[in-house]
Write an enzyme that holds these catalytic residues in place. Structure first.
Site, short mmCIF file in Angstrom:
data_model
loop_
_atom_site.label_atom_id
_atom_site.label_comp_id
_atom_site.label_asym_id
_atom_site.label_seq_id
_atom_site.Cartn_x
_atom_site.Cartn_y
_atom_site.Cartn_z
CD GLU A 330 -2.63 -1.05 2.69
OE1 GLU A 330 -3.81 -1.42 2.68
OE2 GLU A 330 -2.06 -0.66 3.73
CB CYS A 331 0.65 4.38 0.07
SG CYS A 331 0.85 6.15 -0.31
N GLY A 332 3.35 3.61 0.30
CA GLY A 332 4.80 3.52 0.46
C GLY A 332 5.34 2.17 0.05
#
EC number: 6.3.5.11
Length: 466
Positions: A330-332
């Protein structure tokens, strides 16, 4: 169990809710109380402060992403052995998903949990007008239980007395104290080194100072008294006790990857996962016996140089995913799996400033100073996305300052719906699901079930192959 809880609400963003929340938590701790923190909405940063001050894991409560029964259960369960719970609001009291309803607002959380509300008012440059503001909030939603006011950013004790007299006469609720205008009181910039600075104890003196200042000008015992609330009854618990572990899921967790909802972990455990943490920043590789992999959000861009140098870590992540470990990034985590991260040191003219990452997702992530995406998302999976097996839907949010650029064709992982309509998002390849969206598994426990089942299937295949 003491049924004491308070929602700290603001008349708008920027009135000083977070500073006051942290100060109240610190002052209550200094007075000997066990304090449990909560944050309304999807924010990951404020709960980090709460956790540092209270020494108890702060929880997110979000009435848009989660069913209301789940919100109640999270509050009741986490508060069980606390003396008082402090629930920090989001934005203004009535600001949320929809300008026409209370959906997703701090006000809705206060009603769902039947919690008293302490309203924070920025009283700079006003006296009697502050009473008009408070009265407006009272009348706008009479069923919201606003039990008291804190006057923030007053010019002097004399100014505070004027504000207090006006509000108490017109609104018939106590003003329990104040904080003066003081630039030194603001929380240190929510810079991206927040986690390591908290871990090193650098903010501890600030928290202690804030607690003492709050204790000096706010009636802590009155706050404690006003927090008395009805017990939250839970008839059908959603968060069951952890079942006997059937699979191991490795979780990347350190200063670079730390944006996780505690309830996501609890649901994974409830569905049969044992979680094993490892730190990419410290050079720790993916555990050999892992059956799945979870790389959450955070600030990999702040540590891009260090992560780029962790060759063994990158090799282990690449090997684990290529081996078929069911993975959510997720994201990072998504950024970490790309070819590289281009940081905002200057104007990018060549690829020379790109920090090399894992290289499983073809393309680069480029940082920018302007926010790239912000907001709630309703998510459906693309065909073949194992997390969304069974045509399920989930809820989450996006918040990032980077954009993804790829010259190669790839399969998106999701369709996401936000305020600006539908878009394709993320990257999918076999058992790798990655994207900018942060999920709250409480919005769809079927996701968790699907993930654990996929891990079990891969584990069985590997065992059968031996």
């Amino acid at each position: 169990m003491s049924n004491r809880r308070l929602v700290i609400a603001g008349t708008g963003s920027g009135v000083g809710k977070t500073t006051l929340t942290i100060g109240l938590m610190a002052a209550l701790r200094q007075a000997g109380y066990r304090v449990q923190g909560f944050k309304c909405g999807p924010d990951y940063i404020d709960p980090t402060y709460h956790t540092a001050v209270t020494e108890r894991t702060s929880r997110n409560i979000d009435s848009w992403m989660l069913e209301h029964d789940m919100v109640r259960e999270i509050v009741a369960s986490a508060s069980e052995d606390a003396d008082i719970s402090i629930m920090e609001g989001v934005m203004g009291f009535f600001d949320g998903k929809n300008p026409l309803t209370n959906e997703g607002t701090t006000a809705e959380i206060s009603l769902i949990t039947n919690s008293p509300v302490l309203l924070v008012v920025n009283c700079a440059s006003m006296a009697r007008s502050a009473a008009a503001i408070v009265k407006g909030f009272q009348q706008f939603l009479p069923e919201a239980n606003i039990v008291g006011v804190i006057a923030n950013r007053v010019g002097s004790e004399g100014h505070y007395k004027l504000v207090k007299a006006a509000i108490e006469q017109e609104c018939h609720i106590p003003v329990v104290g104040y904080l003066k205008r003081n630039d030194d009181l603001t929380i240190p910039e929510r810079h991206l080194g927040l986690i390591p600075s908290i871990e090193r104890g650098e903010l501890t003196p600030f928290f202690e100072q804030l607690g003492k200042l709050v204790h000096d000008t706010i009636d802590i015992e009155k706050v404690y008294e006003l927090a008395l609330a009805p017990k939250i009854e839970i008839n059908d618990p959603i968060f069951t006790k952890p079942s006997v572990p059937q699979v191991k899921i490795a979780v990347a967790r350190d200063a670079a990857f730390n944006f996780y909802y505690e309830e996501n972990f609890e649901l994974l455990k409830a569905y049969g996962a044992e979680l094993v943490e490892f730190s990419p920043l410290k050079g720790e590789t993916v555990p050999q016996d892992a059956d799945g992999l979870y790389i959450g959000g955070g600030f990999p861009e702040e540590f891009a140089e260090t992560l780029a140098q962790q060759i063994d870590v990158k090799n282990s992540v690449r090997a684990a995913i290529q081996k078929g470990l069911p993975t959510l990034a997720e994201c990072g985590g998504f950024m970490f799996l790309t070819d590289g991260i281009v940081t905002t040191d200057g104007i990018v003219t060549t690829d020379d400033t790109c920090h090399e990452m894992v290289g499983l997702i073809p393309g680069q992530v480029r940082m920018q100073t302007k926010l790239a995406a912000l907001g709630y998302r309703e998510v459906t999976g693309k065909p073949g996305n194992f997390l969304f097996k069974g045509d399920i839907q989930a809820k989450g949010h996006e918040f990032h300052y980077s954009t993804f650029h790829s010259e190669k064709e790839f399969s998106p992982a999701y369709d996401t719906k936000g305020m600006r309509g539908m878009k394709e998002e993320g990257y999918m390849n076999n058992n790798l699901i990655a994207g900018y969206t942060h999920f709250h598994f409480g919005s769809s426990t079927k996701m968790v079930e699907n993930w654990v089942e996929q891990c079990k299937a891969v584990k069985k295949e590997r065992r059968d192959a031996v």
